[in-house]
Design an enzyme around this catalytic site. Sequence first.
Site, PDB file in Angstrom:
ATOM      1  N   HIS A  29       0.838  -1.202   0.000  1.00  0.00           N
ATOM      2  CA  HIS A  29       0.000   0.000   0.000  1.00  0.00           C
ATOM      3  C   HIS A  29       0.880   1.263   0.000  1.00  0.00           C
ATOM      4  O   HIS A  29       0.672   2.175  -0.791  1.00  0.00           O
ATOM      5  CB  HIS A  29      -0.905  -0.038   1.241  1.00  0.00           C
ATOM      6  CG  HIS A  29      -1.617   1.240   1.553  1.00  0.00           C
ATOM      7  ND1 HIS A  29      -2.961   1.402   1.349  1.00  0.00           N
ATOM      8  CD2 HIS A  29      -1.188   2.410   2.065  1.00  0.00           C
ATOM      9  CE1 HIS A  29      -3.316   2.614   1.718  1.00  0.00           C
ATOM     10  NE2 HIS A  29      -2.260   3.254   2.154  1.00  0.00           N
ATOM     11  N   GLU A  30       1.890   1.278   0.858  1.00  0.00           N
ATOM     12  CA  GLU A  30       2.761   2.460   0.943  1.00  0.00           C
ATOM     13  C   GLU A  30       3.554   2.666  -0.352  1.00  0.00           C
ATOM     14  O   GLU A  30       3.703   3.789  -0.827  1.00  0.00           O
ATOM     15  CB  GLU A  30       3.731   2.334   2.125  1.00  0.00           C
ATOM     16  CG  GLU A  30       3.079   2.331   3.493  1.00  0.00           C
ATOM     17  CD  GLU A  30       2.124   3.495   3.703  1.00  0.00           C
ATOM     18  OE1 GLU A  30       2.308   4.554   3.087  1.00  0.00           O
ATOM     19  OE2 GLU A  30       1.168   3.332   4.480  1.00  0.00           O
ATOM     20  N   HIS A  76       1.628   4.351  -2.985  1.00  0.00           N
ATOM     21  CA  HIS A  76       1.612   5.812  -2.831  1.00  0.00           C
ATOM     22  C   HIS A  76       2.828   6.427  -3.533  1.00  0.00           C
ATOM     23  O   HIS A  76       2.733   7.479  -4.150  1.00  0.00           O
ATOM     24  CB  HIS A  76       1.666   6.199  -1.352  1.00  0.00           C
ATOM     25  CG  HIS A  76       0.331   6.162  -0.661  1.00  0.00           C
ATOM     26  ND1 HIS A  76      -0.814   6.622  -1.247  1.00  0.00           N
ATOM     27  CD2 HIS A  76      -0.022   5.743   0.571  1.00  0.00           C
ATOM     28  CE1 HIS A  76      -1.823   6.475  -0.393  1.00  0.00           C
ATOM     29  NE2 HIS A  76      -1.374   5.938   0.712  1.00  0.00           N
ATOM     30  N   GLU A 134      -6.419   6.860  -0.617  1.00  0.00           N
ATOM     31  CA  GLU A 134      -6.259   5.672   0.228  1.00  0.00           C
ATOM     32  C   GLU A 134      -6.881   4.435  -0.417  1.00  0.00           C
ATOM     33  O   GLU A 134      -6.281   3.371  -0.454  1.00  0.00           O
ATOM     34  CB  GLU A 134      -6.874   5.906   1.610  1.00  0.00           C
ATOM     35  CG  GLU A 134      -6.147   6.934   2.446  1.00  0.00           C
ATOM     36  CD  GLU A 134      -4.667   6.620   2.610  1.00  0.00           C
ATOM     37  OE1 GLU A 134      -4.319   5.460   2.845  1.00  0.00           O
ATOM     38  OE2 GLU A 134      -3.857   7.549   2.486  1.00  0.00           O
TER      39      GLU A 134
END
Lengths: 187, 290
Positions: free
Chosen positions: B140-141, B144, B214
């Site tokens: 997930h990070e 980003h 998100e």
Amino acid sequence: MTWIIIGAVVVVIILALAAMYNGLVRLNQQANEAWSDITVQIKRRLDLIPNLVETVRGYAKHEKTVFEDVTKARAQTLNAQGVKETAKAENQFEQTLKSLFAVAENYPQLRATENFQKLQDELTDTEDKIMASRRFYNGVVRDFNTKRKVFPTNIFANMLGFKQDKEFFELDEADQAAAEKPVAVKF
Amino acid sequence: MYSEITSNKRRSVLLLFVFSLLAGLLAWVLGAYAQSAGVTVFVLIIALVYAITGYFAGGRMSLALNGAQEIQKKDNVRLWRVVENLAITDGLPMPKVYIMQDPSPNAFATGRDPRHSAVCVTTGLLDIMNDQELQGVLAHELSHIKNYDIRVAMLAFALTAVIGVIADFMLRMVWFRDNDRNNNQLILIIGIVAAILAPLIAVMIQLAVSRKREYLADASGALTTRYPEGLASALEKIAQHGSVLKRGNTSTAHFFFANPLKGQSISKLFSTHPPLQDRIARLRKMGSHA
């Protein structure tokens, strides 16, 4: 007036061709880079093998055929050229490596040594990295092949010098099964 | 995914434009109030310097504010390898890795582009999550980073701070003026209203931008690992343990994996993150479609 229109059309066509060409070049470049990343990881794994073979040999001298198989498969992978051949050699090498570890299973003392555990750990890590780089490579290849085939790029791709699809780095059966059920993304 | 990157680059430009307009308006009102164009120019120059510093030093600032420490491979092999493998899968250069001493599980990514990026996790996250959950969170990070969300977040961070500074400056000028100029009453009122409203608008834009990203990072993170359940169960654990940090900091809240601040239920409008239950439900849906 007509000359202006013709000129404008020509300029638009040239710009569109340039954009197509650049897109293909970029993906081609990315795929080549991704491929060299895979070979780096494969090489890294092969470099661990002589040490591993020596370590296992210290405890299991008589298992000669296994050592020979691994060494041979290693040499084959080292010399493999191109995507298809490398993938095939890799899969074969993986099988012989499995039998080497199966041999090691029979020697608890060997498995307890720090050196063996460290090697095993390194190998697992390199395997993960090969898988990761393979996934990235296949993703880029998919993008490149799609770009080559979609309209209007498909008409000009040959003319622009991109005559062939790139080859996927193929998986063995277990991985294949996992990859055939991709994750569906919905928003 | 590439269209995501382009749309994020466009979003960055739009953000710059809107905030410049806002800052310009504030500076103009300020100049009109002081009856001098010099003040407008002066304020704009200060704002520009402030924004540029914020943008370029923001990554290091947010890491320092949260007390994060950079690590090397030998400091935490497990974390390092997870990040390394995900970076390879995403085709990204290896980001810097930071650990932050905090028992609550959380993580964030920061920087301005993939070459200048960092991921940071709390010690709580490392303790609580198993390997697949850790992988889910870090995927997930890294999404980003890959999607340039970090750049949008960094810009939003720097620009919100600038608007805050100008507004603050305005209010101070109003309180500390020496002589009352009657002809300025209207401007004075506009000025006060603008000084109060502008930071609010800025913060709300910042939050709206962050919330939407998100869901997307969850989705593309799940695509990277091909295992949405890892991330879903990580989010579930976070829902149980709570993601509230001991040293929660409002200015960097939107960088995080889960909301690091207390009082999550106040209002949706003022939250940097969508509700956890909703994120889990969306991930589970992806998993069941496989």
